[in-house]
Design a protein around this motif. Sequence first.
Motif, PDB file in Angstrom:
ATOM      1  N   ALA A  52       8.918   4.869  10.982  1.00 25.34           N
ATOM      2  CA  ALA A  52       7.867   4.218  10.539  1.00 25.34           C
ATOM      3  C   ALA A  52       7.517   4.807   8.660  1.00 25.34           C
ATOM      4  N   GLY A  54       4.220   3.235   6.370  1.00 26.87           N
ATOM      5  CA  GLY A  54       2.529   1.908   5.729  1.00 26.87           C
ATOM      6  C   GLY A  54       2.733   1.810   4.161  1.00 26.87           C
ATOM      7  N   HIS A  55       1.577   2.193   3.952  1.00 25.79           N
ATOM      8  CA  HIS A  55       1.600   2.250   2.529  1.00 25.79           C
ATOM      9  C   HIS A  55       1.908   3.448   1.775  1.00 25.79           C
ATOM     10  N   GLY A  56       2.859   4.457   2.305  1.00 24.05           N
ATOM     11  CA  GLY A  56       3.403   5.198   1.886  1.00 24.05           C
ATOM     12  C   GLY A  56       1.618   6.766   1.150  1.00 24.05           C
ATOM     13  N   SER A  57       0.798   6.813   1.836  1.00 23.22           N
ATOM     14  CA  SER A  57      -0.344   7.393   0.871  1.00 23.22           C
ATOM     15  C   SER A  57      -0.437   8.708   1.665  1.00 23.22           C
ATOM     16  N   ASN A  58       0.393   9.420   3.234  1.00 21.57           N
ATOM     17  CA  ASN A  58      -0.554  10.265   3.131  1.00 21.57           C
ATOM     18  C   ASN A  58       1.323  10.913   3.682  1.00 21.57           C
ATOM     19  N   PRO A 121      -6.908   4.626   1.681  1.00 22.90           N
ATOM     20  CA  PRO A 121      -5.557   3.723   1.447  1.00 22.90           C
ATOM     21  C   PRO A 121      -5.248   4.123   2.531  1.00 22.90           C
ATOM     22  N   THR A 123      -2.310   1.354   5.832  1.00 24.05           N
ATOM     23  CA  THR A 123      -2.577   0.761   6.998  1.00 24.05           C
ATOM     24  C   THR A 123      -2.900   0.810   8.472  1.00 24.05           C
ATOM     25  N   GLN A 130      -3.769  10.073  12.116  1.00 21.77           N
ATOM     26  CA  GLN A 130      -4.111  11.311  11.974  1.00 21.77           C
ATOM     27  C   GLN A 130      -5.308  11.422  12.186  1.00 21.77           C
ATOM     28  N   GLY A 133     -10.644   9.506   8.752  1.00 26.02           N
ATOM     29  CA  GLY A 133     -12.898  10.137   9.327  1.00 26.02           C
ATOM     30  C   GLY A 133     -12.573  10.386   7.767  1.00 26.02           C
ATOM     31  N   LEU A 181       3.663   2.370  16.058  1.00 26.72           N
ATOM     32  CA  LEU A 181       2.426   1.367  16.657  1.00 26.72           C
ATOM     33  C   LEU A 181       2.632  -0.797  15.428  1.00 26.72           C
ATOM     34  N   ARG A 227     -16.691   8.700  -3.607  1.00 26.98           N
ATOM     35  CA  ARG A 227     -15.237   9.049  -3.449  1.00 26.98           C
ATOM     36  C   ARG A 227     -14.393   8.515  -5.107  1.00 26.98           C
ATOM     37  N   ASP A 343       2.162  14.626   5.439  1.00 27.83           N
ATOM     38  CA  ASP A 343       3.854  14.716   7.014  1.00 27.83           C
ATOM     39  C   ASP A 343       4.593  14.231   5.325  1.00 27.83           C
TER      40      ASP A 343
HETATM   41  C1  FAD Z   1      -6.641   8.548  -2.746  1.00 27.30           C
HETATM   42  C2  FAD Z   1      -6.755   8.666  -1.703  1.00 27.30           C
HETATM   43  C3  FAD Z   1      -7.675   8.997  -0.290  1.00 27.30           C
HETATM   44  C4  FAD Z   1      -7.469   9.294   0.931  1.00 27.30           C
HETATM   45  N1  FAD Z   1      -9.035  10.040   1.365  1.00 27.30           N
HETATM   46  C5  FAD Z   1      -8.238   9.819   3.261  1.00 27.30           C
HETATM   47  C6  FAD Z   1      -8.867  10.124   3.988  1.00 27.30           C
HETATM   48  O1  FAD Z   1     -10.417   9.719   3.277  1.00 27.30           O
HETATM   49  N2  FAD Z   1      -9.563  10.688   5.154  1.00 27.30           N
HETATM   50  C7  FAD Z   1      -8.006  10.142   5.639  1.00 27.30           C
HETATM   51  O2  FAD Z   1      -8.075  10.798   7.330  1.00 27.30           O
HETATM   52  N3  FAD Z   1      -6.545  10.126   5.030  1.00 27.30           N
HETATM   53  C8  FAD Z   1      -6.666  10.504   3.534  1.00 27.30           C
HETATM   54  N4  FAD Z   1      -5.501   9.722   2.641  1.00 27.30           N
HETATM   55  C9  FAD Z   1      -4.970   9.785   3.429  1.00 27.30           C
HETATM   56  C10 FAD Z   1      -3.807   8.201   4.229  1.00 27.30           C
HETATM   57  O3  FAD Z   1      -4.549   7.239   3.599  1.00 27.30           O
HETATM   58  C11 FAD Z   1      -4.138   7.651   5.140  1.00 27.30           C
HETATM   59  O4  FAD Z   1      -3.447   8.554   6.311  1.00 27.30           O
HETATM   60  C12 FAD Z   1      -3.729   6.812   5.950  1.00 27.30           C
HETATM   61  O5  FAD Z   1      -3.695   6.755   6.816  1.00 27.30           O
HETATM   62  C13 FAD Z   1      -1.902   6.339   5.579  1.00 27.30           C
HETATM   63  O6  FAD Z   1      -1.664   5.360   6.030  1.00 27.30           O
HETATM   64  P1  FAD Z   1      -0.366   4.844   5.051  1.00 27.30           P
HETATM   65  O7  FAD Z   1      -0.041   3.428   5.576  1.00 27.30           O
HETATM   66  O8  FAD Z   1      -0.567   5.118   3.606  1.00 27.30           O
HETATM   67  O9  FAD Z   1       0.622   5.143   5.744  1.00 27.30           O
HETATM   68  P2  FAD Z   1       2.401   6.663   5.948  1.00 27.30           P
HETATM   69  O10 FAD Z   1       1.664   7.165   4.590  1.00 27.30           O
HETATM   70  O11 FAD Z   1       3.151   5.815   5.320  1.00 27.30           O
HETATM   71  O12 FAD Z   1       2.442   7.162   6.719  1.00 27.30           O
HETATM   72  C14 FAD Z   1       1.962   7.990   7.423  1.00 27.30           C
HETATM   73  C15 FAD Z   1       2.515   8.245   8.545  1.00 27.30           C
HETATM   74  O13 FAD Z   1       2.038   7.593   9.547  1.00 27.30           O
HETATM   75  C16 FAD Z   1       3.156   7.129  10.160  1.00 27.30           C
HETATM   76  N5  FAD Z   1       3.170   6.036  10.560  1.00 27.30           N
HETATM   77  C17 FAD Z   1       2.680   5.021   9.559  1.00 27.30           C
HETATM   78  N6  FAD Z   1       2.629   3.268   9.829  1.00 27.30           N
HETATM   79  C18 FAD Z   1       2.922   3.817  12.081  1.00 27.30           C
HETATM   80  C19 FAD Z   1       3.575   2.906  12.804  1.00 27.30           C
HETATM   81  N7  FAD Z   1       2.781   1.534  12.602  1.00 27.30           N
HETATM   82  N8  FAD Z   1       3.647   3.480  13.566  1.00 27.30           N
HETATM   83  C20 FAD Z   1       3.634   4.488  13.750  1.00 27.30           C
HETATM   84  N9  FAD Z   1       3.629   5.820  13.024  1.00 27.30           N
HETATM   85  C21 FAD Z   1       3.331   5.164  11.346  1.00 27.30           C
HETATM   86  C22 FAD Z   1       4.580   7.777   9.679  1.00 27.30           C
HETATM   87  O14 FAD Z   1       5.755   7.763   9.725  1.00 27.30           O
HETATM   88  C23 FAD Z   1       3.861   8.407   8.800  1.00 27.30           C
HETATM   89  O15 FAD Z   1       4.246   9.970   9.128  1.00 27.30           O
HETATM   90  C24 FAD Z   1      -5.939   9.081   1.701  1.00 27.30           C
HETATM   91  C25 FAD Z   1      -5.075   9.204   0.466  1.00 27.30           C
HETATM   92  C26 FAD Z   1      -5.129   9.198  -0.724  1.00 27.30           C
HETATM   93  C27 FAD Z   1      -3.695   8.973  -1.260  1.00 27.30           C
END
Ligand code: FAD
Length: 371
Positions: A52, A54-58, A121, A123, A130, A133, A181, A227, A343
Amino acid sequence: MRIVHGAELAPLTTLGIGGPAASLVELRDLADLPDVVTYARQEMDRHGPPVALGHGSNVLVHDAGCSAPVLRMTNRGIRWSGARDEDRVQVEVQAGHPLADLVAATVAEGLTGMEMLTGIPGTVGAAPVQNVGAYGQEVSDTLVEVRAWDWRLNRHVTLPAAQCELGHRTSVFKRSRRRLLLSLVFSLRRSARSAPVRYRQVTDALGVPPGSRVPLAEAARAVLAVRRAKGMVLGSSLHDERSVGSVFLSPAIPPSRVGELRAAGAPVNRFPDGSTRVSASRLIRDAGFGLGSPVVRGVQISALHPTLVAGDGATAADFARAVDIVRRRVLDRTGVLLSPEIDYLGDWESPSRIRRLPRRGRGPAPAVGES
Ligand SMILES: Cc1cc2nc3c(=O)[nH]c(=O)nc-3n(C[C@H](O)[C@H](O)[C@H](O)COP(=O)(O)OP(=O)(O)OC[C@H]3O[C@@H](n4cnc5c(N)ncnc54)[C@H](O)[C@@H]3O)c2cc1C
């Protein structure tokens, strides 16, 4: 349903790193799920469940990309349920909905529970993965249940929050591809005022004593300002934007070290799961990584905050090497072993490339840390 073979993943991540997906499928409408499942199941014998995105931010995508199908979640939508004049309001949200938009909507609706998550950032569907928070709030505070597709059971499942094993930046979904999810239900409380503001930087920004409850929008504005100053809001800085936020978990510390670390000025906070943790960024700073300093070619410490960011020409291998270098030096200098929060997505040798590092030299024993 549209399948794109060989789609580049780098532009779909905030680090902008990594190779292509053997196939990329976008899930914009849950009505398309049956077709997506049929396709994904054909690939499962060779590659396991789809990955999966989302926005690739982790995530850190491997330079060779990902041979398993990648499912990009872009299904959006918020549905409020229950009477709006009641004390608690439930909201069902599609997994591909931007978390920032959900947080803004709850603040605008006069609902407390997510206001401190402003500026994170990604979805909504990735948020429980994770248990995201910040500044004293976590998804676990408001999550009621998740609706998911279970690749092992080959059917829809509903998991109440209690079964999601939500802990400090972890859950039953972290580093597991078993469930996709699809939508999530949250419960928020109607209130014009925020949760108590406990973090020093935020109370300082607001000019209020710790524990104050301030108007919701003010709390959100103050968190966003704090932030932004750290480069933790994408799109608000001219540099160091190729980021995954915190690369490392804040390590848990035993009660015996709390006093010593606080006396040294390190930010030590208690988390809802009962753990007490010291900020990883502080340890990175204490290990001698100055703001803006290069770690390996193309990867440096942000000029705004002690975290790794990517620059021109960085590869996934470079970033992974920088992660190892930071871990090793922090261990040698502070005795704390940092664990990655990000991840590793794609064809890494193991789910996480990082393994427990052997001790080097005469540094102190790894007294505290994640395991
Ligand atoms: C500038 C910046 C600040 C940030 N600050 C915080 C913060 O304050 N606190 C914090 O906790 N995190 C923070 N993060 C990390 C990140 O934003 C979060 O982890 C966020 O939830 C990732 O969302 P995403 O859609 O980009 O997930 P992705 O990076 O696309 O995916 C993350 C993981 O989730 C899995 N995944 C994604 N969508 C699904 C789905 N629908 N079902 C099952 N698995 C899925 C993916 O396979 C991957 O393993 C920050 C990141 C950045 C770049």
